[in-house]
Design a protein around this motif. Structure first.
Motif: not given
Length: 255
Positions: A25-34
């Motif tokens: 399943y698609p998820i969203v993860v916090l990205d430090k640079s983007k």
């Protein structure tokens, strides 16, 4: 229509975890640079089942995922767990996500850019209280100190997988956790290296020999100095290049 799952079971045996596994399943993860990174997770979802219920409603797990489509992230896990408990009439809920996370990494000499993949995990549980564990597996190079000491020419080295899981008070960036671990091997692993980079990485590993025990101890020392972390588990597996087995070590500490 009859609801067999809600019918009574007379065996008086509660079930600790029942649910669905291996949902992609698609998820969203916090990205430090983007800020945010979109990826695809392998998801497991479970609840407990009281002794008097014959079964749980498997379709409701998928319904909950679909209702949170686009919001499945570290910030949304608590809401999903709470809804699992309420919709499935459970006293505890568990959510496990494993996913690839990509970081752009520069080669040490040429500066050539490449995307490195890291396997990450988020493990959330909600009973009377909540629990959350963040995990990542980081590949590193390890060079055998014994081999370097006794050999007249060279030393055997291998790729190692360092798996770290942490509980923490405030947010920890995956990038920081990966950086802490990479510094503890003989040398980092890269997705793209030119000849000058291969020379530099090979020499770095030779100058920094590490047993599997050295790696888990080095990571432990690093995590012990991160006040935000309340518990951690460090595992290292060396995929030996001259033996028909792996070398393994583990440290677990609560602070």
């Amino acid at each position: 229509m009859p609801d067999l799952q809600q019918s009574r079971d007379e065996r008086n045996i509660p079930i600790d975890k029942v649910g669905v596994k291996n949902i992609h399943y698609p998820i969203v993860v916090l990205d430090k640079s983007k800020e945010r990174q979109h990826t695809v997770a392998r998801i497991n979802m479970y609840v407990d089942l009281p002794h008097h219920f014959k079964g749980t409603h498997m379709s409701r797990f998928i319904e909950i995922l679909n209702e949170h489509h686009g919001e499945i992230s570290i910030e949304g896990i608590d809401a999903i767990l709470l809804e699992m408990k309420e919709r499935l009439e459970a006293s505890s809920a568990h959510l496990e996500l494993e996913f690839p996370y990509f970081i752009e990494k520069r080669a040490p000499v040429s500066g050539a850019r490449g995307l490195m993949e890291y396997q990450c995990r988020m493990l959330g549980s909600l009973g009377e209280t909540g629990d959350f564990i963040l995990g990542v597996t980081v590949p590193v190079t390890s060079l055998c100190p014994c081999s370097r000491e006794i050999s007249e020419r060279g030393a055997h080295n291998q790729r190692s997988a360092v798996t770290v899981q942490v509980r923490y008070r405030d947010h920890i960036w995956l990038e920081d956790l990966i950086e802490w671990v990479e510094a503890c091997g003989s040398a980092p692993v890269y997705s793209l290296l030119k000849r000058e980079d291969e020379k530099a990485v090979t020499e770095q590993a030779y100058d920094n020999p590490r047993f599997v025990e050295d790696i888990v101890r080095a990571v432990t020392e690093k995590l012990q100095h991160i006040e935000n972390i309340t518990w951690f588990r460090v595992e290292c597996e060396n995929f030996e290049s001259i033996h028909n087995h792996s070398a393994y070590a583990l440290v677990e500490q609560r602070r």
